[in-house]
Design a protein around this motif. Structure first.
Motif, PDB file in Angstrom:
ATOM      1  N   ASP A 129       0.812  -1.163  -0.057  1.00 36.45           N
ATOM      2  CA  ASP A 129      -0.088  -0.051  -0.092  1.00 36.45           C
ATOM      3  C   ASP A 129       0.897   1.224  -0.077  1.00 36.45           C
ATOM      4  O   ASP A 129       0.489   2.113  -0.595  1.00 36.45           O
ATOM      5  CB  ASP A 129      -0.918  -0.069   1.263  1.00 36.45           C
ATOM      6  N   ARG A 130       2.141   1.213   0.774  1.00 33.16           N
ATOM      7  CA  ARG A 130       2.782   2.356   0.902  1.00 33.16           C
ATOM      8  C   ARG A 130       3.620   2.634  -0.522  1.00 33.16           C
ATOM      9  O   ARG A 130       3.582   3.693  -0.998  1.00 33.16           O
ATOM     10  CB  ARG A 130       3.926   2.284   1.837  1.00 33.16           C
ATOM     11  N   VAL A 131       4.148   1.732  -1.084  1.00 35.77           N
ATOM     12  CA  VAL A 131       4.778   1.598  -2.251  1.00 35.77           C
ATOM     13  C   VAL A 131       3.795   2.328  -3.405  1.00 35.77           C
ATOM     14  O   VAL A 131       4.122   3.131  -4.248  1.00 35.77           O
ATOM     15  CB  VAL A 131       5.243   0.454  -2.869  1.00 35.77           C
ATOM     16  N   VAL A 132       2.688   1.648  -3.491  1.00 37.10           N
ATOM     17  CA  VAL A 132       1.551   2.025  -4.491  1.00 37.10           C
ATOM     18  C   VAL A 132       1.203   3.460  -4.362  1.00 37.10           C
ATOM     19  O   VAL A 132       1.026   4.170  -5.332  1.00 37.10           O
ATOM     20  CB  VAL A 132       0.370   1.090  -4.614  1.00 37.10           C
ATOM     21  N   ARG A 133       0.797   3.767  -3.234  1.00 37.34           N
ATOM     22  CA  ARG A 133       0.473   5.258  -2.805  1.00 37.34           C
ATOM     23  C   ARG A 133       1.419   6.363  -3.093  1.00 37.34           C
ATOM     24  O   ARG A 133       1.031   7.383  -3.485  1.00 37.34           O
ATOM     25  CB  ARG A 133      -0.297   5.568  -1.404  1.00 37.34           C
ATOM     26  N   GLU A 134       2.610   6.011  -2.780  1.00 30.26           N
ATOM     27  CA  GLU A 134       3.738   6.784  -3.102  1.00 30.26           C
ATOM     28  C   GLU A 134       3.879   7.153  -4.805  1.00 30.26           C
ATOM     29  O   GLU A 134       4.039   8.178  -5.165  1.00 30.26           O
ATOM     30  CB  GLU A 134       5.039   6.289  -2.557  1.00 30.26           C
ATOM     31  N   ALA A 135       3.748   5.913  -5.268  1.00 26.46           N
ATOM     32  CA  ALA A 135       3.734   5.933  -6.919  1.00 26.46           C
ATOM     33  C   ALA A 135       2.619   6.928  -7.360  1.00 26.46           C
ATOM     34  O   ALA A 135       2.742   7.531  -8.377  1.00 26.46           O
ATOM     35  CB  ALA A 135       3.648   4.391  -7.419  1.00 26.46           C
ATOM     36  N   LEU A 136       1.331   6.696  -6.634  1.00 28.04           N
ATOM     37  CA  LEU A 136       0.259   7.602  -7.195  1.00 28.04           C
ATOM     38  C   LEU A 136       0.619   9.032  -6.914  1.00 28.04           C
ATOM     39  O   LEU A 136       0.340   9.564  -7.886  1.00 28.04           O
ATOM     40  CB  LEU A 136      -0.986   6.982  -6.323  1.00 28.04           C
ATOM     41  N   ASP A 137       1.092   9.331  -5.835  1.00 29.46           N
ATOM     42  CA  ASP A 137       1.767  10.958  -5.559  1.00 29.46           C
ATOM     43  C   ASP A 137       2.629  11.074  -6.630  1.00 29.46           C
ATOM     44  O   ASP A 137       2.359  12.358  -7.137  1.00 29.46           O
ATOM     45  CB  ASP A 137       1.803  10.827  -4.110  1.00 29.46           C
ATOM     46  N   LEU A 138       3.362  10.528  -6.936  1.00 29.64           N
ATOM     47  CA  LEU A 138       4.433  10.904  -7.917  1.00 29.64           C
ATOM     48  C   LEU A 138       3.740  11.091  -9.228  1.00 29.64           C
ATOM     49  O   LEU A 138       4.111  12.223 -10.048  1.00 29.64           O
ATOM     50  CB  LEU A 138       5.536   9.787  -7.889  1.00 29.64           C
ATOM     51  N   ALA A 139       3.066  10.258  -9.571  1.00 31.03           N
ATOM     52  CA  ALA A 139       2.527  10.188 -10.988  1.00 31.03           C
ATOM     53  C   ALA A 139       1.401  11.579 -11.160  1.00 31.03           C
ATOM     54  O   ALA A 139       1.441  12.282 -12.182  1.00 31.03           O
ATOM     55  CB  ALA A 139       1.641   8.975 -11.390  1.00 31.03           C
ATOM     56  N   ASP A 140       0.831  11.622  -9.828  1.00 32.80           N
ATOM     57  CA  ASP A 140      -0.146  12.876  -9.860  1.00 32.80           C
ATOM     58  C   ASP A 140       0.648  14.278 -10.108  1.00 32.80           C
ATOM     59  O   ASP A 140       0.380  15.440 -10.682  1.00 32.80           O
ATOM     60  CB  ASP A 140      -0.826  12.989  -8.676  1.00 32.80           C
ATOM     61  N   GLY A 141       1.736  14.333  -9.162  1.00 29.19           N
ATOM     62  CA  GLY A 141       2.575  15.500  -9.243  1.00 29.19           C
ATOM     63  C   GLY A 141       3.537  15.672 -10.486  1.00 29.19           C
ATOM     64  O   GLY A 141       3.650  16.819 -10.830  1.00 29.19           O
ATOM     65  N   SER A 142       3.996  14.684 -10.908  1.00 32.78           N
ATOM     66  CA  SER A 142       5.264  14.947 -12.083  1.00 32.78           C
ATOM     67  C   SER A 142       5.009  14.136 -13.225  1.00 32.78           C
ATOM     68  O   SER A 142       5.811  14.125 -14.323  1.00 32.78           O
ATOM     69  CB  SER A 142       6.281  14.472 -11.444  1.00 32.78           C
ATOM     70  N   GLY A 143       3.649  13.504 -13.286  1.00 32.39           N
ATOM     71  CA  GLY A 143       3.413  12.530 -14.347  1.00 32.39           C
ATOM     72  C   GLY A 143       3.927  11.187 -14.529  1.00 32.39           C
ATOM     73  O   GLY A 143       4.892  10.916 -13.704  1.00 32.39           O
ATOM     74  N   LEU A 144       3.236  10.328 -15.267  1.00 33.85           N
ATOM     75  CA  LEU A 144       3.442   8.990 -14.979  1.00 33.85           C
ATOM     76  C   LEU A 144       5.003   8.541 -15.484  1.00 33.85           C
ATOM     77  O   LEU A 144       5.504   7.515 -15.049  1.00 33.85           O
ATOM     78  CB  LEU A 144       2.467   8.211 -16.037  1.00 33.85           C
ATOM     79  N   GLU A 145       5.366   9.286 -16.421  1.00 35.04           N
ATOM     80  CA  GLU A 145       6.734   8.926 -16.885  1.00 35.04           C
ATOM     81  C   GLU A 145       7.820   8.985 -15.586  1.00 35.04           C
ATOM     82  O   GLU A 145       9.015   8.589 -15.554  1.00 35.04           O
ATOM     83  CB  GLU A 145       7.159   9.771 -18.065  1.00 35.04           C
ATOM     84  N   ALA A 146       7.547   9.810 -14.686  1.00 35.77           N
ATOM     85  CA  ALA A 146       8.486   9.991 -13.445  1.00 35.77           C
ATOM     86  C   ALA A 146       8.500   8.887 -12.567  1.00 35.77           C
ATOM     87  O   ALA A 146       9.091   8.678 -11.805  1.00 35.77           O
ATOM     88  CB  ALA A 146       8.114  11.213 -12.746  1.00 35.77           C
ATOM     89  N   VAL A 147       7.491   7.929 -12.691  1.00 33.29           N
ATOM     90  CA  VAL A 147       7.414   6.775 -11.767  1.00 33.29           C
ATOM     91  C   VAL A 147       7.918   5.731 -12.342  1.00 33.29           C
ATOM     92  O   VAL A 147       7.988   4.993 -13.304  1.00 33.29           O
ATOM     93  CB  VAL A 147       6.022   6.426 -11.720  1.00 33.29           C
TER      94      VAL A 147
END
Length: 212
Positions: free
Chosen positions: A10-28
Motif C-alpha cells: 500500500d505504501r509503495v503504490v500510494r507513493e507511486a500515485l502521488d508521484l504520478a499525480d505531481g510529476s506525470g506517469l513518466e516520472a514513476v
C-alpha cells in the motif's frame, strides 16, 4: 538513529500515485520511487512484481474514488457517479487514457461498466437504447475529461503567455464575430463562471434520457 517506516504494498503504490499525480506517469520508475521512499529500488520488488503490477495498484486506487450509488433514482445515481469519475480523472490526469484501454481492464472499471449498464436498464431503456446511451455517457465522461486535462496542462510561464498572446493577435476577429463574442465571455464575469461545463453537458444528456 531514525527508524524508517517499513515498506508495504500500500505504501509503495500510494507513493507511486502521488508521484504520478505531481510529476506525470513518466516520472514513476523503481529507482525514483525507491529514492522517494528511502529504500533501494530492489526492495520494492518484494511488494510489487513489476511496473505492470505497480500500475495496476495505482489504477485500483483511482477506481476506488469512483462512486457507484446503490438505490435511488437511476438518473440521479448516474449523475453522481459520472461526476465522481470526472473528478477522479482530473485529480489523476495520467489515468484517463490508460483506463480507456483493454490492457488495463481492472475490476473497478468492470464494476463501473456493470453499474452504468444496470442503471440504464432500470431507467426503462430497451436493449438497443441502453447500448447506445452507455457508449454516449462513457465517451462523454472520458472525452470531456481528456479535453479538460489537455487544456489544464498548458503552462503558465512567460513563454507560454507570449505564445498565446501572439496567437490571439493573429486571429482575424472581425471575420469571426461569434468567436469574438465567445472570447469576450471568457474574459467577463457572470453566471457562466459559476457553472461547470461538464455538469451542463451531463445535465443535457440526462435530461434527454428522462424524456426518452
Amino acid at each position: 538513529m531514525a527508524i524508517r517506516t517499513p515498506l508495504s504494498r500500500d505504501r509503495v503504490v500510494r507513493e507511486a500515485l502521488d508521484l504520478a499525480d505531481g510529476s506525470g506517469l513518466e516520472a514513476v520508475t523503481m529507482r525514483r520511487l525507491g529514492d522517494e521512499l528511502g529504500f533501494e529500488a530492489m526492495s520494492l520488488y518484494r511488494h510489487v512484481s513489476n511496473m505492470d503490477d505497480l500500475l495496476a495498484g495505482m489504477l485500483d486506487l483511482v477506481l476506488a474514488e469512483w462512486e457507484l450509488p446503490a438505490g435511488g433514482e437511476p438518473v440521479d445515481a448516474i449523475r453522481t457517479s459520472a461526476r465522481s469519475v470526472h473528478d477522479a480523472l482530473l485529480r489523476h490526469p495520467w489515468s484517463a487514457r490508460l483506463l480507456m484501454t483493454g490492457r488495463h481492464m481492472r475490476p473497478g472499471r468492470l464494476a463501473y461498466m456493470e453499474f452504468l449498464l444496470g442503471r440504464l436498464h432500470e431507467s426503462g431503456l430497451g436493449a438497443d437504447e441502453t447500448y447506445h446511451v452507455y457508449h454516449l455517457l462513457d465517451g462523454y465522461i472520458f472525452g470531456f475529461s481528456l479535453w479538460e486535462i489537455a487544456y489544464s496542462s498548458v503552462g503558465d510561464d512567460e513563454a507560454t503567455r507570449e505564445r498565446i498572446a501572439k496567437t490571439m493577435q493573429s486571429i482575424p476577429w472581425d471575420d469571426h464575430p461569434h468567436l469574438a463574442a465567445h472570447r469576450d465571455q471568457h474574459m467577463a464575469e457572470g453566471p457562466h463562471r459559476e457553472a461547470s461545463a461538464f455538469g451542463v453537458g451531463l445535465g443535457l444528456i440526462l435530461a434527454g434520457l428522462q424524456k426518452s
